[in-house]
Design a protein around this motif. Sequence first.
Motif, short mmCIF file in Angstrom:
data_model
loop_
_atom_site.label_atom_id
_atom_site.label_comp_id
_atom_site.label_asym_id
_atom_site.label_seq_id
_atom_site.Cartn_x
_atom_site.Cartn_y
_atom_site.Cartn_z
N GLN A 36 -8.78 -5.25 -1.15
CA GLN A 36 -10.14 -4.13 -0.96
C GLN A 36 -10.41 -3.45 -2.01
O GLN A 36 -10.56 -3.24 -2.90
CB GLN A 36 -10.51 -3.40 0.41
CG GLN A 36 -11.93 -2.59 0.60
CD GLN A 36 -12.74 -3.63 0.98
OE1 GLN A 36 -12.81 -4.83 1.63
NE2 GLN A 36 -14.17 -3.82 -0.13
N PHE A 37 -9.05 -2.76 -2.16
CA PHE A 37 -9.38 -1.47 -3.35
C PHE A 37 -8.06 -1.29 -4.28
O PHE A 37 -7.69 -0.84 -5.11
CB PHE A 37 -8.79 0.00 -1.97
CG PHE A 37 -9.91 0.12 -1.68
CD1 PHE A 37 -11.30 0.48 -1.51
CD2 PHE A 37 -9.51 0.14 0.05
CE1 PHE A 37 -11.96 0.80 0.23
CE2 PHE A 37 -9.74 0.17 1.13
CZ PHE A 37 -10.99 0.23 0.98
N ASN A 38 -7.47 -2.96 -4.47
CA ASN A 38 -6.14 -2.85 -5.52
C ASN A 38 -5.94 -1.71 -5.52
O ASN A 38 -4.97 -1.40 -6.56
CB ASN A 38 -6.92 -3.13 -6.56
CG ASN A 38 -5.62 -3.91 -7.63
OD1 ASN A 38 -4.54 -4.62 -7.28
ND2 ASN A 38 -6.22 -3.57 -8.95
N ILE A 39 -5.07 -0.83 -4.59
CA ILE A 39 -4.08 0.30 -4.10
C ILE A 39 -2.80 -0.03 -3.86
O ILE A 39 -2.74 -1.65 -3.38
CB ILE A 39 -5.35 1.36 -3.31
CG1 ILE A 39 -6.07 2.27 -4.09
CG2 ILE A 39 -3.78 2.16 -3.25
CD1 ILE A 39 -6.65 3.44 -3.13
N GLY A 40 -1.64 0.24 -4.82
CA GLY A 40 -0.28 -0.28 -4.55
C GLY A 40 0.42 0.59 -3.67
O GLY A 40 1.65 0.34 -3.52
#
Length: 279
Positions: A36-40
């Motif tokens: 959803q956010f491409n947060i790692g």
Amino acid sequence: MTTAHWPISLAQWSLHRMLQANELAAEDFPMFTRDQFNIGGVEYVNSFFKDRSTDDAWLAALRKRCDDAKVKSVLIMVDGEGALGDPSEAARHRAVENHRRWLHAAAALGCHGIRVNVPSEGTPDEQRDLCAKGLSDLLAHADTLNLNVMIENHGGLSSNGAWLSSLIRTVDHPRLGSLPDFGNFILNWDTREMYDRYKGIDELLPLAKALSAKSNDFDADGNEVHTDFARMFDLVRKHRYTGWVGVEYEGESLSEIDGIARTRDLLIAQGCVLGGEEE
């Protein structure tokens, strides 16, 4: 001068409405964060998997889901496990034991530590000394697991940056640090007395092992209306902080998805990155 690039993580509390409504399962949080956010990176809240802290099979499966999503487990925020500064030695010991199992979970997930609270009773000095005892006992176990213990400014006396930094320095353990939150500076819930957030962040950043970018409301240009993110990151640069920065959207005017995305974009504008690089 080399420019710092702080990796972005997502605090699970940002999705608490979806999780509480069973619209999102706790075990799906890592993949949802990436898709959803491409947060790692992900920051867990213990209340969303409270009965799983010693379930090694479930923790191993969650860690595999993180690996599959290429997401790093950063920390666990621990609430409701007793007062580490309780005046009663027996109650304080129980609180330490309750927190120990979350250190176990953090190690199993590959986190670098847990976030704790420091409720206590008495004068500020008495509370500092009581909390120091509980934290020292907990840190003895954290040390064996190579894990950090972080204290967040989380209301009451803990939102006094000078007091909280003095507590951390009193304990004087390399694995104890702060988790400064941009927004949690309410000293008194009844009177709504506030501690200056910029002063508090300035005091807590030298001891920081994680950082929470709290957001609630945004103006038409996408800026957070309660916190000047540019001013906060001037302090981040001043103190040469190099760790994770967690998105923690807590507002109600936007959907959780939209609030998270706007907060992420504010962080990217300040030089944060999505890739999930470790500290």
